[in-house]
Design an enzyme around this catalytic site. Structure first.
Site, PDB file in Angstrom:
ATOM      1  N   HIS A 190       2.315  -2.876  -7.294  1.00  0.00           N
ATOM      2  CA  HIS A 190       3.022  -2.152  -6.247  1.00  0.00           C
ATOM      3  C   HIS A 190       2.950  -2.966  -4.949  1.00  0.00           C
ATOM      4  O   HIS A 190       1.917  -3.545  -4.628  1.00  0.00           O
ATOM      5  CB  HIS A 190       2.380  -0.778  -6.017  1.00  0.00           C
ATOM      6  CG  HIS A 190       2.662   0.198  -7.106  1.00  0.00           C
ATOM      7  ND1 HIS A 190       3.539   1.248  -6.958  1.00  0.00           N
ATOM      8  CD2 HIS A 190       2.194   0.275  -8.365  1.00  0.00           C
ATOM      9  CE1 HIS A 190       3.590   1.943  -8.094  1.00  0.00           C
ATOM     10  NE2 HIS A 190       2.776   1.359  -8.959  1.00  0.00           N
ATOM     11  N   GLU A 220     -10.357   0.663  -7.816  1.00  0.00           N
ATOM     12  CA  GLU A 220      -9.291   1.245  -8.640  1.00  0.00           C
ATOM     13  C   GLU A 220      -7.946   1.247  -7.912  1.00  0.00           C
ATOM     14  O   GLU A 220      -6.891   1.186  -8.533  1.00  0.00           O
ATOM     15  CB  GLU A 220      -9.651   2.660  -9.092  1.00  0.00           C
ATOM     16  CG  GLU A 220      -9.935   3.648  -7.982  1.00  0.00           C
ATOM     17  CD  GLU A 220     -11.412   3.733  -7.637  1.00  0.00           C
ATOM     18  OE1 GLU A 220     -11.834   4.799  -7.169  1.00  0.00           O
ATOM     19  OE2 GLU A 220     -12.141   2.734  -7.850  1.00  0.00           O
ATOM     20  N   ASP A 247       8.501   2.539   2.088  1.00  0.00           N
ATOM     21  CA  ASP A 247       7.396   2.744   1.156  1.00  0.00           C
ATOM     22  C   ASP A 247       6.091   2.327   1.839  1.00  0.00           C
ATOM     23  O   ASP A 247       6.101   1.489   2.752  1.00  0.00           O
ATOM     24  CB  ASP A 247       7.595   1.937  -0.122  1.00  0.00           C
ATOM     25  CG  ASP A 247       6.515   2.239  -1.157  1.00  0.00           C
ATOM     26  OD1 ASP A 247       6.421   3.399  -1.590  1.00  0.00           O
ATOM     27  OD2 ASP A 247       5.754   1.322  -1.518  1.00  0.00           O
ATOM     28  N   ASP A 258       8.885  -2.503  -3.202  1.00  0.00           N
ATOM     29  CA  ASP A 258       9.244  -1.177  -3.693  1.00  0.00           C
ATOM     30  C   ASP A 258      10.348  -0.547  -2.847  1.00  0.00           C
ATOM     31  O   ASP A 258      11.201   0.178  -3.365  1.00  0.00           O
ATOM     32  CB  ASP A 258       8.014  -0.264  -3.708  1.00  0.00           C
ATOM     33  CG  ASP A 258       7.087  -0.569  -4.888  1.00  0.00           C
ATOM     34  OD1 ASP A 258       7.402  -1.509  -5.651  1.00  0.00           O
ATOM     35  OD2 ASP A 258       6.069   0.123  -5.041  1.00  0.00           O
ATOM     36  N   GLU A 293       1.676   1.563   1.102  1.00  0.00           N
ATOM     37  CA  GLU A 293       0.518   1.450   0.208  1.00  0.00           C
ATOM     38  C   GLU A 293      -0.703   1.920   0.986  1.00  0.00           C
ATOM     39  O   GLU A 293      -0.774   1.723   2.211  1.00  0.00           O
ATOM     40  CB  GLU A 293       0.329   0.015  -0.278  1.00  0.00           C
ATOM     41  CG  GLU A 293       1.508  -0.556  -1.056  1.00  0.00           C
ATOM     42  CD  GLU A 293       1.841   0.188  -2.332  1.00  0.00           C
ATOM     43  OE1 GLU A 293       0.945   0.898  -2.857  1.00  0.00           O
ATOM     44  OE2 GLU A 293       2.976   0.069  -2.809  1.00  0.00           O
TER      45      GLU A 293
END
Length: 245
Positions: free
Chosen positions: A158, A52, A7, A163, A9
């Site tokens: 997250h 955000e 995973d 994850d 980010e």
């Protein structure tokens, strides 16, 4: 078979808009068993991380200001994933970012070119798999955790490694295998020995005459406990269907 559950980010959605990776997490399995090897790295994206996005994964500019840039860790990361089957939820997103980072890193290096991912690794997209198995339902990682009764209560934000570990459990549950990250090696060895001992044994049918097989029927208390258990499972199933719709 060697698999790496992976995973990432990022700073945003689209690498073509200049977005970069800020974290990579990966867990290694061989023959569906966890080896204990993981890869986890925060990355300085060399750009601002919008508020955000920080709200999703909690990684802000200050957190990665002193982390290495991707080019500095490219060889180590590539050595971990090369030749493996990558298990990724929404694989086009993560693979797209990895290939983008590899392309940028290749421009700064004098060694062999790294990537693209699909030329050196098989890629299994668990989102595509989930949509085929559960059409018309929600198939996010959180939804799959609920569907397969996998605890993800510790997942507030997250995080790439967290994850990846959760996805590993989900993948094994989806494909009918062991779902615990920690394996008891001794118990596993005993299961292997038992399986090997039973290989090649012919099925032996028992011939019984009437009266030889004893039937023990449940008493009233046992029947009541069984009925209550069935009602609980029906309620849990109904609640899950309602929330995933």
């Amino acid at each position: 078979m060697r698999q790496v559950i992976l995973d990432t980010e990022t700073t945003g959605i689209e690498p073509k808009d200049g977005h970069r990776m800020v974290e990579i997490g990966a867990v290694e399995m061989i023959n569906r068993r966890f080896t204990g090897r993981t890869y986890h790295q925060y990355i300085n994206p060399e750009r601002h991380i919008d508020a955000e996005v920080v709200a999703v994964h909690g990684i802000d500019d200050a957190r990665v200001a002193n982390e290495p840039v991707f080019a500095a860790i490219a060889d180590e990361f590539w050595a971990f994933i090369e030749g493996a089957e990558l298990v990724i939820h929404n694989a086009p997103f993560d693979v797209g970012f990895i290939d983008h980072e590899l392309n940028l890193a290749n421009k700064k290096r004098h060694g062999p070119v790294l990537g693209p991912v699909r030329d050196h690794c098989r890629v299994l997209d668990t989102l595509t798999m989930a949509r085929q198995m559960h059409p018309g339902q929600r198939n996010s990682l959180d939804a799959l955790c609920k569907r397969y009764d996998i605890d993800n209560g510790h997942r507030v934000l997250h995080g790439a490694l967290l994850d990846a570990e959760i996805l590993a459990d989900v993948y094994l549950a989806m494909t009918g295998g062991q779902t615990a990250l920690s394996l008891d090696a001794e118990a596993s060895a005993e299961r292997e020995q038992s399986a090997q001992a039973s290989e090649g044994m012919a099925i032996r049918r028992l011939v019984l005459t009437p009266g030889q097989l004893r039937v023990i029927r449940p008493n009233s208390a046992e029947e009541a406990a069984h009925s209550a258990k069935c009602q609980t499972h029906q309620l849990r199933w109904h609640e899950g269907e309602t929330n995933d719709a």
